[in-house]
Design a protein around this motif. Structure first.
Motif, short mmCIF file in Angstrom:
data_model
loop_
_atom_site.label_atom_id
_atom_site.label_comp_id
_atom_site.label_asym_id
_atom_site.label_seq_id
_atom_site.Cartn_x
_atom_site.Cartn_y
_atom_site.Cartn_z
N ASP A 79 1.01 -1.34 0.05
CA ASP A 79 -0.02 -0.02 -0.07
C ASP A 79 0.92 1.27 0.09
O ASP A 79 0.50 2.21 0.53
CB ASP A 79 -0.90 0.04 1.22
N ASN A 80 1.93 1.22 -0.69
CA ASN A 80 2.93 2.45 -0.87
C ASN A 80 3.44 2.53 -2.31
O ASN A 80 3.73 1.49 -2.95
CB ASN A 80 4.14 2.15 -0.19
N PRO A 81 3.28 3.46 -2.94
CA PRO A 81 3.58 3.52 -4.34
C PRO A 81 4.88 2.96 -5.00
O PRO A 81 5.31 2.67 -5.92
CB PRO A 81 3.43 4.85 -4.73
N LEU A 82 5.81 3.17 -3.69
CA LEU A 82 7.25 2.75 -3.80
C LEU A 82 7.39 1.30 -4.35
O LEU A 82 8.38 1.00 -5.02
CB LEU A 82 8.09 3.18 -2.68
N SER A 83 6.36 0.41 -3.83
CA SER A 83 6.66 -0.75 -4.04
C SER A 83 6.22 -1.25 -5.77
O SER A 83 6.88 -1.85 -6.31
CB SER A 83 5.48 -1.63 -3.50
N VAL A 84 5.21 -0.48 -6.31
CA VAL A 84 5.04 -0.39 -7.69
C VAL A 84 6.18 0.10 -8.57
O VAL A 84 6.66 -0.56 -9.46
CB VAL A 84 3.74 -0.08 -8.24
N ILE A 85 6.61 1.05 -8.04
CA ILE A 85 8.06 1.69 -8.76
C ILE A 85 9.00 0.91 -8.88
O ILE A 85 9.65 0.75 -9.87
CB ILE A 85 8.30 3.07 -7.86
#
Length: 275
Positions: free
Chosen positions: A136-142
């Motif tokens: 639930d953190n955009p950094l994971s997808v990035i």
């Protein structure tokens, strides 16, 4: 032989024209129906519309906070591209310019990487991201998106290998170190391929549905494709909204392709054909 090649080229050109016209017609049809009320579309699909308006777009922007989803997608796209280009260009330069054991195996490793989608490793990836508190953190997808460097490494490696060695040698003679040579000389020269990689990769990142679905839980972090799915899951009930959000989600990538279409062709030619 030339006559046969001319016929083949004509058939390919005709096919591309038909495909382009059909795609453009579908896009116009999508825009046209996004301006129609849902009841009018369902009761009079192919007839003259009773009215046209921007009500669906207004609802998306005011009620469903479309720009929040849009900003999340832009942030993920921009950050992923920066990391992907940085990692892939440095990797490709190292493979192309230096001799080391198992060099051919390393190239094969990146080629094999194009054969396996990220979905195959979603379980260990989720466990890793959960352990480091990035679910639930955009950094994971990035981070996961920027790891898809197989195709960029392949294109950039071919490009760097075609460059004359005199360019590299003259930089060394002028006193430039390895990092200076790369960032001030080699990387700018590779800008056509880098631009092509950016545009072609951005389509996959922008339209990415699987990773945001798995790793982003709260509405504040979700991206545009997840908003599209919200309406397409029940198409008959939300046909007007689904078409409107599809139009809005398509426009950014369409604009990029229109602006940089020539650079895409140039970069693919430079990076995919080995001289």
């Amino acid at each position: 032989m030339r006559k046969k090649q001319g016929i083949t080229a004509g058939v390919v050109k005709l096919f591309m024209w038909v495909y382009s016209i059909a795609t453009f017609a579908m896009l116009l049809y999508l825009v046209y129906n996004s301006l129609r009320p849902r009841t009018d579309f369902l009761s009079n699909t192919f007839g003259k519309p009773a009215s046209l308006g921007l009500q669906s777009y207004g609802r998306l922007i005011t009620q469903d906070h479309f720009f929040r989803y849009f900003c999340n997608s832009v942030i993920i796209l921009a950050a992923s591209l920066v990391l992907l280009i940085l990692i892939s260009s440095i990797t490709a330069y190292g493979i192309a310019r230096f001799q080391f054991p198992l060099k051919r195996l390393v190239r094969v490793f990146f080629l094999i990487g194009m054969m396996f989608p990220v979905q195959l490793s979603v379980v260990p990836l989720f466990l890793v991201m959960n352990n480091i508190k990035l679910v639930d953190n955009p950094l994971s997808v990035i981070l996961i998106s920027s790891a898809g460097i197989s195709l960029p490494v392949f294109m950039l490696t071919n490009f760097f290998e075609k460059l004359p060695k005199e360019i590299y040698e003259s930089a060394i003679m002028d006193g430039a170190g390895q990092w200076t040579t790369f960032f001030r000389i080699m990387f700018p020269i590779a800008s056509p391929v880098v631009m092509s990689v950016c545009i072609t990769t951005s389509v996959g990142i922008w339209n990415q549905f699987f990773l945001p679905l798995i790793f982003l839980k709260s509405d504040n972090n979700k991206t545009v494709p997840l908003l599209v799915t919200k309406y397409t899951n029940n198409l008959l009930r939300n046909v007007d909204m689904s078409m409107a959000v599809s139009v809005l989600s398509t426009i950014p990538i369409l604009i990029l392709f229109i602006i940089f279409s020539n650079r895409i062709i140039e970069g693919v030619t430079e990076g995919a054909v080995k001289g």
